[in-house]
Design an enzyme around this catalytic site. Structure first.
Site, PDB file in Angstrom:
ATOM      1  N   GLY A  50       0.867  -1.175   0.000  1.00 52.91           N
ATOM      2  CA  GLY A  50       0.000   0.000   0.000  1.00 52.91           C
ATOM      3  C   GLY A  50       0.896   1.214   0.000  1.00 52.91           C
ATOM      4  CD  GLU A  51       2.627   5.878   0.176  1.00 56.02           C
ATOM      5  OE1 GLU A  51       2.899   6.272   1.325  1.00 56.02           O
ATOM      6  OE2 GLU A  51       3.459   5.830  -0.748  1.00 56.02           O
ATOM      7  CB  SER A  52       5.553   2.541   3.775  1.00 53.42           C
ATOM      8  OG  SER A  52       6.261   3.510   3.041  1.00 53.42           O
ATOM      9  CB  CYS A  82       5.224  -3.756  -1.569  1.00 53.84           C
ATOM     10  SG  CYS A  82       5.681  -2.437  -2.684  1.00 53.84           S
ATOM     11  NE  ARG A 111       7.914   5.573   0.978  1.00 57.65           N
ATOM     12  CZ  ARG A 111       7.609   6.820   0.702  1.00 57.65           C
ATOM     13  NH1 ARG A 111       8.482   7.786   0.861  1.00 57.65           N
ATOM     14  NH2 ARG A 111       6.402   7.105   0.274  1.00 57.65           N
ATOM     15  CB  ILE A 140       3.096  -1.967  -7.503  1.00 58.64           C
ATOM     16  CG1 ILE A 140       2.520  -3.139  -8.310  1.00 58.64           C
ATOM     17  CG2 ILE A 140       2.275  -0.690  -7.719  1.00 58.64           C
ATOM     18  CD1 ILE A 140       1.181  -3.641  -7.796  1.00 58.64           C
ATOM     19  CG  HIS A 181       2.397  -6.338  -4.384  1.00 59.26           C
ATOM     20  ND1 HIS A 181       1.676  -5.843  -3.326  1.00 59.26           N
ATOM     21  CD2 HIS A 181       3.161  -5.317  -4.819  1.00 59.26           C
ATOM     22  CE1 HIS A 181       1.985  -4.574  -3.132  1.00 59.26           C
ATOM     23  NE2 HIS A 181       2.890  -4.232  -4.031  1.00 59.26           N
ATOM     24  CD  GLU A 183      -0.075  -8.897  -2.270  1.00 60.07           C
ATOM     25  OE1 GLU A 183       0.955  -9.604  -2.218  1.00 60.07           O
ATOM     26  OE2 GLU A 183      -0.038  -7.660  -2.297  1.00 60.07           O
TER      27      GLU A 183
HETATM   28  N1  LIG Z   1       3.110  -1.328  -3.690  1.00 58.85           N
HETATM   29  C1  LIG Z   1       3.545  -0.784  -2.594  1.00 58.85           C
HETATM   30  O1  LIG Z   1       3.334  -1.257  -1.483  1.00 58.85           O
HETATM   31  C2  LIG Z   1       4.267   0.515  -2.781  1.00 58.85           C
HETATM   32  C3  LIG Z   1       4.998   1.009  -1.564  1.00 58.85           C
HETATM   33  C4  LIG Z   1       5.122   2.508  -1.588  1.00 58.85           C
HETATM   34  N2  LIG Z   1       6.005   2.952  -2.617  1.00 58.85           N
HETATM   35  C5  LIG Z   1       5.568   3.004  -0.234  1.00 58.85           C
HETATM   36  O2  LIG Z   1       6.518   3.690  -0.102  1.00 58.85           O
HETATM   37  O3  LIG Z   1       4.939   2.698   0.736  1.00 58.85           O
END
Ligand SMILES: NC(=O)CC[C@H](N)C(=O)O
Length: 202
Positions: A50-52, A82, A111, A140, A181, A183
């Protein structure tokens, strides 16, 4: 632990549902985790992609950061994909100024290392501990692992072109992390590896 472990998937943000589906298919009890008390009821935890930065802010808001750190310190197995890999890193490069991680794996993670959304790609990676053909890996806005401490086992590296040798899968004790990923591909072998880790089989 009973014969059927309960595996939580952190449900703050990201592709929680996909992980729950894969784990369900492996015959474990898969549950979303959003509260600190729910951590007490799981034998292992998946931290999704997701988005860390968003995830760490939400973890702070839900007062989950310290409980997560405590459970990991006390040996709860965890698997980060990720953004989840970023959250399990002791050190990050190119995080935002206030970005916090849960930590646990003695590694430095860069990142967005492979570039922007448009540079997302699919590759094949041989994963130590996963039998059969190389794993189809979807990256991704993915991080890579810049360096690891002596206790970290590198499980997978890319082999092609200018990305060759980039570390994309690691394990330290009960903690597993991948840049990609699994999943999303219908290949449950890495989740099975994690389930076997939770069961103490590997
Ligand atoms: N697909 C992902 O989980 C991307 C990670 C995202 N770039 C982050 O910094 O959190």
């Amino acid at each position: 632990m009973t014969a059927t472990p309960t595996i939580g998937v952190l449900a703050l943000q990201g592709d929680t549902a996909e992980h729950l589906r894969v784990l369900d298919g492996l015959g474990v009890t898969a549950v979303p985790v959003l509260r600190a008390a729910e951590l007490d009821g799981v034998d292992g935890l998946v931290i999704p992609g997701g988005e860390s930065t968003t995830m760490s802010k939400l973890a702070a808001r839900y007062e989950l950061m310290e409980p997560l750190r405590k459970h990991i310190r006390e040996g709860m197995p965890a698997y980060g994909t990720c953004a989840g890999m970023i959250l399990l890193a002791d050190r990050i490069i190119d995080g935002t100024a206030d970005q916090q991680t849960i930590g646990g794996i003695d590694m430095t993670v860069r990142r967005n290392a492979f570039g922007r959304q448009t540079e997302s790609f699919e590759g094949r990676v041989a994963i130590d501990g996963v039998d059969g053909p190389d794993v189809d890996a979807v990256f991704i806005r993915a991080p890579w692992v810049e360096d690891v401490g002596p206790g970290v086992h590198v499980l997978g590296q890319l082999t092609d072109g200018d990305r060759a040798d980039r570390i994309v899968a690691v394990r330290q004790g009960g903690l597993l992390a991948t840049s990609f990923h699994p999943e999303l591909t219908g290949d449950a072998r890495i989740h099975r590896l994690f389930v076997d880790m939770v069961k103490g089989k590997v």
